[in-house]
Design a protein around this motif. Structure first.
Motif, mmCIF file in Angstrom:
data_model
loop_
_atom_site.group_PDB
_atom_site.id
_atom_site.type_symbol
_atom_site.label_atom_id
_atom_site.label_comp_id
_atom_site.label_asym_id
_atom_site.label_seq_id
_atom_site.Cartn_x
_atom_site.Cartn_y
_atom_site.Cartn_z
ATOM 1 N N TYR A 188 0.851 -1.185 0.000
ATOM 2 C CA TYR A 188 0.000 0.000 0.000
ATOM 3 C C TYR A 188 0.888 1.237 0.000
ATOM 4 C CZ TYR A 188 -3.418 -3.475 1.523
ATOM 5 O OH TYR A 188 -4.208 -4.600 1.605
ATOM 6 N N THR A 189 0.467 2.258 -0.743
ATOM 7 C CA THR A 189 1.261 3.479 -0.808
ATOM 8 C C THR A 189 0.353 4.694 -0.670
ATOM 9 O OG1 THR A 189 1.064 3.562 -3.230
ATOM 10 C CG2 THR A 189 2.989 2.424 -2.326
ATOM 11 N N ALA A 190 0.952 5.801 -0.207
ATOM 12 C CA ALA A 190 0.229 7.060 -0.078
ATOM 13 C C ALA A 190 1.246 8.189 -0.072
ATOM 14 C CB ALA A 190 -0.617 7.083 1.190
ATOM 15 N N GLY A 191 0.784 9.390 -0.399
ATOM 16 C CA GLY A 191 1.709 10.521 -0.385
ATOM 17 C C GLY A 191 1.005 11.828 -0.654
ATOM 18 N N ILE A 192 1.796 12.888 -0.587
ATOM 19 C CA ILE A 192 1.290 14.236 -0.810
ATOM 20 C C ILE A 192 2.345 15.032 -1.564
ATOM 21 C CG2 ILE A 192 2.174 15.032 1.429
ATOM 22 C CD1 ILE A 192 -0.250 16.907 1.576
ATOM 23 N N GLY A 193 1.902 15.948 -2.412
ATOM 24 C CA GLY A 193 2.812 16.814 -3.138
ATOM 25 C C GLY A 193 2.387 18.262 -3.016
ATOM 26 N N TYR A 194 3.375 19.144 -2.976
ATOM 27 C CA TYR A 194 3.093 20.580 -2.846
ATOM 28 C C TYR A 194 4.065 21.363 -3.718
ATOM 29 C CZ TYR A 194 2.130 25.159 -0.833
ATOM 30 O OH TYR A 194 1.777 26.471 -0.665
ATOM 31 N N SER A 195 3.525 22.290 -4.509
ATOM 32 C CA SER A 195 4.345 23.112 -5.401
ATOM 33 C C SER A 195 4.313 24.564 -4.949
ATOM 34 C CB SER A 195 3.825 23.027 -6.838
ATOM 35 O OG SER A 195 3.862 21.703 -7.313
ATOM 36 N N PHE A 196 5.468 25.200 -5.004
ATOM 37 C CA PHE A 196 5.541 26.636 -4.738
ATOM 38 C C PHE A 196 6.551 27.227 -5.710
ATOM 39 C CE2 PHE A 196 7.839 24.025 -1.782
ATOM 40 C CZ PHE A 196 9.126 24.535 -1.739
ATOM 41 N N GLY A 197 6.020 28.047 -6.621
ATOM 42 C CA GLY A 197 6.875 28.600 -7.661
ATOM 43 C C GLY A 197 7.391 27.506 -8.575
ATOM 44 N N ARG A 198 8.691 27.455 -8.757
ATOM 45 C CA ARG A 198 9.319 26.461 -9.624
ATOM 46 C C ARG A 198 9.844 25.254 -8.849
ATOM 47 N NH1 ARG A 198 10.788 27.653 -14.846
ATOM 48 N NH2 ARG A 198 10.064 29.651 -15.635
#
Length: 259
Positions: free
Chosen positions: A224-234
């Protein structure tokens, strides 16, 4: 002479976004596609780079560190990738150099040359071998993309005093469907010459423009896998967790830069 059943090394995947989607990633374009399917890189227009670290099963000796760099040109997109698995006297390393190109509006292709090296406590010096991998992607509709990839079809490996320790050939085929800017679903089948077919699937939700939540499942054995991503600018940061029923938890993180 070839030593049966002995695998010299492994083509470890990298990128926390891919891991959160259970590495169901053969058709998805991402900075870390140098570790999955280089053909998806053909659409990149900006120089991009990334760093990655995974603590496999929370064991320092099984840690994986990796880097990737993409350089688009008029001829196509060049990629460089590197990983190191293990610490101290035990290490496995891979260096890859890829070239990706759009063959048409729907079809992309790529090839990557690889060099693997490994060092074990009982061996003097480092042993290595060269191989290659290649891939294709095809955009069937605006929302559906298919991908295929093969790694080490020649089954190269390390020569040792007792024979050749081979690395398995791996074949991957799958696709992803982008329902909207909010939801992406991916599915993939992977077959290795040393293992049975593995089916993988993942889903990505993007409730905000700069944030994504991801979940995945693969097996057998079930992971099982899970995650989160966050972008700010480049800059984009991704965090992932994978759970193996027998071996436990593996956290990972990657940071990508678009220059």
């Amino acid at each position: 002479m070839e030593v049966p059943g002995i695998v010299a090394s492994e083509n470890y995947p990298a990128g926390a976004r891919a891991i959160a989607l259970s590495n169901s990633f053969v058709s998805i374009s991402d900075t870390w596609s140098t570790f999955h399917n280089q053909a998806t890189l053909a659409s990149f227009e900006d120089i991009s780079a990334g760093i990655f670290y995974e603590s496999r099963f929370l064991v320092d000796e099984l840690s994986l560190a990796a880097g990737t760099f993409l350089f688009p040109t008029k001829a196509g997109v060049f990629g460089f990738s590197f990983f190191q698995f293990g610490e101290g006297t035990f290490k496995e390393q891979k260096i890859g150099l890829s070239f990706s190109k759009k063959l048409s509006q729907k079809l992309n292709a790529a090839i990557q040359l690889d060099y693997f090296s490994q060092r074990f406590p009982e061996n003097d010096g480092t042993k290595g071998f060269a191989t290659f991998e290649c891939g294709l992607t095809y955009k069937t509709t605006e929302h559906l993309t298919l991908g295929a990839h093969v790694f080490n079809p020649v089954k190269n490996g390390v020569e040792t005093p007792v024979g050749k320790q081979k690395i398995a050939a791996t074949y991957r085929f799958g696709g992803h469907y982008q329902f909207s800017d909010l939801v992406l679903i991916s599915a993939e089948a992977q077959k290795s010459t040393e293992n049975p077919t593995i089916f993988k699937t993942g889903i990505e939700f993007s409730p905000l423009k700069n944030m994504a939540f991801r979940f995945g499942i693969s097996g057998r054995p079930i992971q099982y896998t899970a995650g989160i991503g966050y972008s700010f600018g480049r800059v984009t940061t991704d965090i992932a967790f994978s759970y193996h029923g027998n071996l436990g938890l593996s956290p990972s993180v990657s940071i990508q830069f678009n220059l």
